[in-house]
Design an enzyme around this catalytic site. Structure first.
Site, PDB file in Angstrom:
ATOM      1  CG  ASP A   1      45.556  41.764  17.309  1.00  0.00           C
ATOM      2  OD1 ASP A   1      46.098  42.005  16.213  1.00  0.00           O
ATOM      3  OD2 ASP A   1      45.915  40.802  18.035  1.00  0.00           O
ATOM      4  CB  SER A   2      46.936  45.883  13.500  1.00  0.00           C
ATOM      5  OG  SER A   2      45.793  45.974  12.672  1.00  0.00           O
TER       6      SER A   2
ATOM      7  CG  ASP B   1      43.109  39.581  14.628  1.00  0.00           C
ATOM      8  OD1 ASP B   1      43.331  38.474  14.108  1.00  0.00           O
ATOM      9  OD2 ASP B   1      43.823  40.583  14.407  1.00  0.00           O
TER      10      ASP B   1
ATOM     11  CE  LYS C   1      44.170  37.944  11.573  1.00  0.00           C
ATOM     12  NZ  LYS C   1      45.336  37.782  12.511  1.00  0.00           N
TER      13      LYS C   1
ATOM     14  CD  GLU D   1      48.580  37.107  16.024  1.00  0.00           C
ATOM     15  OE1 GLU D   1      49.607  36.867  16.716  1.00  0.00           O
ATOM     16  OE2 GLU D   1      48.225  38.267  15.725  1.00  0.00           O
TER      17      GLU D   1
ATOM     18  CD  GLU E   1      52.337  39.643  10.089  1.00  0.00           C
ATOM     19  OE1 GLU E   1      52.806  40.777  10.327  1.00  0.00           O
ATOM     20  OE2 GLU E   1      51.348  39.173  10.694  1.00  0.00           O
TER      21      GLU E   1
END
Length: 312
Positions: free
Chosen positions: A67-68, A106, A137, A139, A212
């Protein structure tokens, strides 16, 4: 109808009712085999067909549609603004690129936080976007506080949806973290809870964990205690592999990159210089050059055309 052993040999062995030639790309087992062999894993983000083609041509083990891209490709201030529909468009584009890189995608902010059933549906929809999508993925915060996401990940794993968990600095939770800061470096409790979170994620079924912005000693210790691959970003070289955002790695947005990035080339400067050269060539009429950049028409046809125009 008698079918002899000899005649059976004339038909190829297969294990499904239909056979389709599918391009080979890495599976989770391939990644695990490389991890067990002690070979570092390479992972890079991609946000469209072109960048995904580069990643695949370089034979990167894993490709992350992160999502970056909200910031690197779409110009948003953070990942939180990205909508699911916008994100799906990019996932589909990335998956059209040929190559062996295993695609991990993501779960953007807002796709699972509001409701468990909605979150499960969104994960399934993302997996169904393309056959190359192998894992999502997610978070997740510390196990002691982010109980909902831990439960969500457990539900995904229990349904056979592969999950790479993302711990440490989690950009989607940047407000609750108080900004983009190194994690698990201020207190013993933080370090203990991050380690316990990693163990719990392995226990509930995650096949890998992305770590991270944590101290390299912490990331290396956790990696040594886990039996699943870890992918580091800003976490030192003691993890099972590394991931970087492609625009940082290749300098697509200039030289300003996070501390943990080793920029291999400055594509922004190369691209800008190339465009300046193009503009200069247009202005001095050296481009397009007659011959190399132009097409021909036969002289007799051209004369016939001119005559027809003059007659009119």
């Amino acid at each position: 109808m008698n079918i002899t052993k000899r005649s059976l040999c004339a038909f190829p062995m297969r294990f499904y009712s239909t056979v389709k030639n599918i391009a080979k790309y890495n599976t989770i087992q391939d990644i695990r085999n490389k991890y067990l062999a002690g070979t570092p894993l390479s992972m890079c983000t991609a946000h469209d067909f072109i960048t995904a083609t580069w990643v695949n041509k370089a034979n990167c083990d894993l490709l992350l549609v992160g999502d970056s891209l909200a910031m690197t490709s779409l110009g948003y201030d953070s990942t939180i603004t990205l909508s699911l529909n916008e994100f799906k468009y990019h996932v589909s584009s990335v998956c059209r690129a040929e190559g062996s890189s295993m695609v991990v995608v993501d779960m953007p902010f807002g796709t699972f936080e509001s409701d468990m059933s909605k979150g499960l549906k969104n994960a399934i929809d993302i997996m169904k976007l393309h056959s190359k999508v192998t894992s999502v993925k997610v978070e997740v915060g510390l196990y002691s506080t982010d109980k909902y996401t831990m439960k969500y990940i457990e539900e995904l794993c229990s349904r056979g949806i592969p999950v790479m968990a993302h711990i440490g600095l989690t950009p989607q939770k940047v407000h609750s973290l108080g900004g983009y800061k190194v994690q698990a470096n201020k207190s013993l409790l933080q370090m203990q809870e991050l380690f316990e979170t990693a163990k719990q994620l392995q226990k509930i079924g995650c096949w890998s964990i992305l770590i991270e912005c944590v101290p390299h000693k912490m990331a290396q210790f956790m990696t040594s205690k886990l039996s699943i691959p870890t992918i580091g970003i800003g976490a030192g070289n003691g993890t099972s592999g590394q991931v970087l955002v492609i625009s940082d790695l290749l300098g697509m947005q200039g030289e300003s990159v996070p501390k943990f990035v080793k920029q291999t080339v400055n594509m922004a400067d190369i691209a800008t210089q190339g465009l300046k050269e193009y503009i200069a060539n247009v202005e001095d009429r050296t481009f397009p050059e007659k011959g190399p950049h132009t097409f021909k028409v036969k002289d007799e046809l051209w004369s016939e055309f001119l005559s027809s125009v003059n007659e009119k």
